[in-house]
Design a protein around this motif. Structure first.
Motif, PDB file in Angstrom:
ATOM      1  N   UNK A   1      -7.464  -0.717  -3.729  1.00  0.00           N
ATOM      2  CA  UNK A   1      -7.264  -2.161  -3.565  1.00  0.00           C
ATOM      3  C   UNK A   1      -5.796  -2.514  -3.398  1.00  0.00           C
ATOM      4  N   UNK A   2      -4.946  -1.873  -4.181  1.00  0.00           N
ATOM      5  CA  UNK A   2      -3.503  -2.131  -4.085  1.00  0.00           C
ATOM      6  C   UNK A   2      -2.992  -1.856  -2.677  1.00  0.00           C
ATOM      7  N   UNK A   3      -3.446  -0.759  -2.085  1.00  0.00           N
ATOM      8  CA  UNK A   3      -2.941  -0.445  -0.741  1.00  0.00           C
ATOM      9  C   UNK A   3      -3.699  -1.218   0.347  1.00  0.00           C
ATOM     10  N   UNK A   4      -4.674  -2.011  -0.069  1.00  0.00           N
ATOM     11  CA  UNK A   4      -5.358  -2.900   0.867  1.00  0.00           C
ATOM     12  C   UNK A   4      -6.228  -2.177   1.874  1.00  0.00           C
ATOM     13  N   UNK A   5      -6.764  -1.008   1.512  1.00  0.00           N
ATOM     14  CA  UNK A   5      -7.528  -0.226   2.481  1.00  0.00           C
ATOM     15  C   UNK A   5      -8.970   0.045   2.046  1.00  0.00           C
TER      16      UNK A   5
ATOM     17  N   UNK B   1       0.686   4.437   3.247  1.00  0.00           N
ATOM     18  CA  UNK B   1       0.178   3.790   2.030  1.00  0.00           C
ATOM     19  C   UNK B   1      -0.830   4.695   1.320  1.00  0.00           C
ATOM     20  N   UNK B   2      -1.650   5.387   2.102  1.00  0.00           N
ATOM     21  CA  UNK B   2      -2.603   6.338   1.508  1.00  0.00           C
ATOM     22  C   UNK B   2      -1.829   7.455   0.792  1.00  0.00           C
ATOM     23  N   UNK B   3      -0.768   7.941   1.441  1.00  0.00           N
ATOM     24  CA  UNK B   3       0.021   9.023   0.844  1.00  0.00           C
ATOM     25  C   UNK B   3       0.629   8.570  -0.487  1.00  0.00           C
TER      26      UNK B   3
END
Ligand code: ADP
Ligand code: MG
Length: 254
Positions: free
Chosen positions: A120-124, A142-144
């Motif tokens: 959720x934090x990375x919006x994905x 962002x995933x990394x």
């Protein structure tokens, strides 16, 4: 409570080559406190990546020692997480599997809560079943970051993490990382050669000399706070920012 997390004492590193040894970094002394966001700036080839590899435990020191919470570092450890410019996501795993990879490997019982938190934090969330190639460079980075943070490292090491992104995505990722750090107060050691990036993200900016690199000056800054607290604030119009930027530029040209 002990605030000091990392202690680098008199560290030098030389690489052995065909024409003898090359000194990459020299006499590095540095401390990192818990919740610091330290940014290291320096000219290309001055030894920034070498110093990061010293902290990650990937390379041997020629002289000196590095301690984390008083313990001598002798190799990589799971209390340190690294984010590279190349994200190194596993192409055959989807986003969720990539993020869960570390904890799954260690068979931690239930990480669903922290997985939900980070996706959720990375919006994905909507992309969690997608594969890395289906995401933009900024999304992949962002995933990394999430993949590293879910392991809860005490120290996050980042080597020019946004260097491969276009200007717009780089700005978005900088905003993302700044807010995340303000919320979660993890400890970061990040390398960049972008002065503005350094000054708008870190609370401490260290400047390295040309090769063999050593730390020549430190700037304690709070531009990140002004950015976070005031939507109207534009760092490049702040005389203090302009002054600090000039001072760093002068140091880098020596
Ligand atoms: P930076 O990240 O600041 O660009 P590096 O730490 O990558 O600098 O490199 C510092 C110096 O050490 C450079 O002169 C580079 O050529 C040399 N160097 C880096 N890695 C190695 C290696 N594995 N073997 C030999 N020389 C190296
Ligand atoms: Mg480098």
């Amino acid at each position: 409570m002990e605030k000091k997390l990392v202690d680098v004492v008199d560290v030098s590193v030389s690489y052995d080559g065909q024409s003898g040894a090359t000194k990459a970094i020299e006499n590095i002394n540095m401390q990192i406190n818990k919740s610091d966001f330290v940014v290291l700036l320096g000219p290309s080839g001055c030894g920034k990546t070498t110093l990061l590899n010293v902290l990650s435990g990937f390379i041997k020191l020629s002289e000196g020692a590095v301690y984390i919470k008083g313990n001598l570092i002798t190799g990589p450890g799971k209390e340190r997480g690294v984010v590279f410019q190349q994200t190194n996501l596993f192409p055959w795993l989807n986003i969720e599997q990539n993020i869960r990879f570390g904890p799954d490997l260690q068979k931690k019982v239930d990480i669903s809560k922290s997985y939900d938190h980070y996706i959720n934090i990375i919006g994905l969330k909507d992309y969690q079943k997608h594969y890395p190639f289906e995401l933009s460079g900024g999304m992949q980075q962002r995933v990394a970051i999430a993949r590293t943070m879910i392991n809860n490292p005490e120290l996050i090491l980042m080597d020019e993490p946004f260097g491969a992104l276009d200007a717009i995505n780089r700005n978005l990722l900088q905003d993302f990382l700044r807010s995340l750090w303000a919320d979660e107060k993890f400890t970061v050691f990040m390398i960049t050669h972008d002065i503005d990036e350094a000054l708008t993200l870190g609370n401490r900016v260290l400047v390295m000399s040309k090769s063999p690199g050593t730390i020549i000056q430190e700037f304690n800054v709070d531009f990140y706070l002004k950015i976070l607290n005031d939507d109207e604030y534009i760092a490049s119009l702040d005389p203090e920012f302009v002054k600090t930027r000039k001072a760093i530029l002068n140091l880098l040209q020596i």
